[in-house]
Design a protein around this motif. Structure first.
Motif, PDB file in Angstrom:
ATOM      1  N   PRO A 180     -17.895 -15.342  11.481  1.00  0.00           N
ATOM      2  CA  PRO A 180     -17.938 -14.131  11.302  1.00  0.00           C
ATOM      3  C   PRO A 180     -19.396 -14.383  11.161  1.00  0.00           C
TER       4      PRO A 180
ATOM      5  N   ALA B 221     -14.772 -10.418   9.133  1.00  0.00           N
ATOM      6  CA  ALA B 221     -14.172 -11.184   8.292  1.00  0.00           C
ATOM      7  C   ALA B 221     -12.464 -11.086   8.560  1.00  0.00           C
TER       8      ALA B 221
ATOM      9  N   ALA C 142     -10.400 -14.501  10.115  1.00  0.00           N
ATOM     10  CA  ALA C 142      -9.462 -15.454   9.505  1.00  0.00           C
ATOM     11  C   ALA C 142      -8.198 -15.049  10.506  1.00  0.00           C
TER      12      ALA C 142
ATOM     13  N   LYS D 207     -14.398 -14.467   4.788  1.00  0.00           N
ATOM     14  CA  LYS D 207     -13.340 -14.634   5.460  1.00  0.00           C
ATOM     15  C   LYS D 207     -12.976 -15.731   5.227  1.00  0.00           C
TER      16      LYS D 207
ATOM     17  N   SER E 161      -7.894 -15.820   4.552  1.00  0.00           N
ATOM     18  CA  SER E 161      -7.675 -16.397   4.925  1.00  0.00           C
ATOM     19  C   SER E 161      -6.755 -17.200   4.248  1.00  0.00           C
TER      20      SER E 161
END
Length: 381
Positions: free
Chosen positions: A6, A110, A114, A369, A373
């Motif tokens: 990212p 980000a 993700a 990120k 996630s």
């Protein structure tokens, strides 16, 4: 396969000079990356405004998690005042510099990173949707609204959405948004009768009428706040007539107010309230007062519940900080998404957004990120 970095993606986006309404290559970059990751991508440009829709998974899935953001940025301002190239993405002492570094190319990078890694490594039972506009910093007429209109016409739907705007005032993880205040601007024009300032009885002074009206509007607080919102505010931003003479009562004057309002009001109710005061002053002074109102967004709230708690737990797990629920700040595109599905906002610390030497702490990009996630994993668990 190698995870999407990212930080690198943020730098590549910053190097795209996407000052509203110019696309600058930012959406082309994202479309290429998402298409290679198996997302079905569609450019939803409207009236020259660039927008991107991307979906992984089937249309009409029972669950579809959405991310929303923007790649357009505000102008650089005085380029000579910057210590780094505004579109260079230079990293100095752990900070990446550039217009949009905070607001909000790092957030877009980000959540895209993700999402790409998530669907590749753990394909979910559902859909992941990315909506990115090039018109958030502009009039916002043909940006996220165009995307939502297109989605409605094509059977696309998010069941929940996270907007990646900067939300943290001081440190990473300290705040998320579960709503926003509404915003409206009202322009008043007072038409009187011009005359000599030594003979005010022969004139009708529009400035006196406007001052009286502004005083009435400011006389008492709009409210004391509500369960999830601070008190509404009214600010007088201009009173003017452009009169260069000191001995002439002008024929015409203008005034402007901006109101940021909570869920105790609506744009319509506040318009009626102001119109009532304008009519009263008009009757008292004989000066004709007209009003024009622009409502840029109504107040909204996503009540705390399972979705907001999921986001809060994910932020705390990655940062050690439990974000406070907030409705503070200005407007964002969440004001449009809220009519489509439940929406919350979480992103980086926003101290330098729109400033000279806008910059983002590099470590926070990877942290963001990781938060996104975890949100995806927990949402589809």
């Amino acid at each position: 396969m190698t995870p999407v970095d990212p930080v690198d993606l943020t730098a590549r986006l910053i190097r795209c000079p996407s000052v509203t309404p110019v696309e600058g290559g930012a959406l082309v970059l994202l479309e290429d990356l998402l298409s290679q990751a198996g997302f079905a991508c569609t450019r939803v440009d409207r009236n020259g405004v660039p927008n991107l829709f991307a979906r992984w998974g089937n249309r009409g899935a029972n669950r579809s998690f959405g991310f929303n953001g923007h790649t357009d940025v505000v102008p650089v301002g005085d380029a000579a005042a910057w210590t780094q190239d505004p579109f260079g993405a230079a990293v100095v002492d752990g900070w990446m510099y550039g217009r949009g570094a905070t607001d909000m190319k790092s957030g877009v990078a980000a959540f895209v990173a993700a999402a790409v890694d998530f669907v590749r490594d753990t394909p979910p039972d559902g859909a992941v949707i990315i909506t990115v506009t090039g018109d958030e910093e502009g009039d916002s007429v043909d940006g996220t609204t165009a995307l939502l209109d297109w989605m409605a016409a094509n059977g696309e739907r998010m069941t929940h959405c996270l907007v990646g705007e900067p939300t943290c005032p001081e440190r990473m993880g300290d705040m998320m948004k579960i709503g926003r205040r509404g915003s409206l601007t009202a322009w008043f024009t007072a038409q009187g009768v011009q005359g000599h300032s030594a003979y005010p009885h022969r004139a009708k002074n529009p400035m006196s009428a406007l001052v009286r009206l502004m005083s009435r509007l400011e006389a008492a607080p709009l409210d004391q706040g509500s369960d999830h919102f601070d008190a509404s505010t009214l600010a007088i931003t201009t009173i003017d007539c452009g009169n260069p003479a000191t001995n002439v009562i002008p024929a015409r004057g203008t005034a402007t107010v901006n109101i940021r309002f909570n869920d105790l009001h609506s744009g319509a109710s506040l318009t009626d309230w102001m119109q009532g005061h304008a009519a009263a002053v008009e009757a008292e002074t004989g000066v004709q007062i007209t009003m024009r109102v622009s409502i840029s967004g109504e107040s909204f709230l996503t009540p705390p519940g399972e979705f907001s708690e999921l986001v809060k737990r994910s932020v705390q797990a990655e940062t050690g900080v439990a974000p406070a629920y907030s409705t503070s700040g200005g407007t964002s595109d969440a004001r449009f998404v809220k009519s489509h599905c439940p929406v919350v906002e979480f992103g980086l610390v926003g101290k330098t957004m729109h400033q000279v030497d806008e910059r983002v702490e590099v470590a926070q990009i990877g942290q963001l990120k990781a938060i996104y996630s975890r949100i995806l994993r927990d949402y589809f668990a």
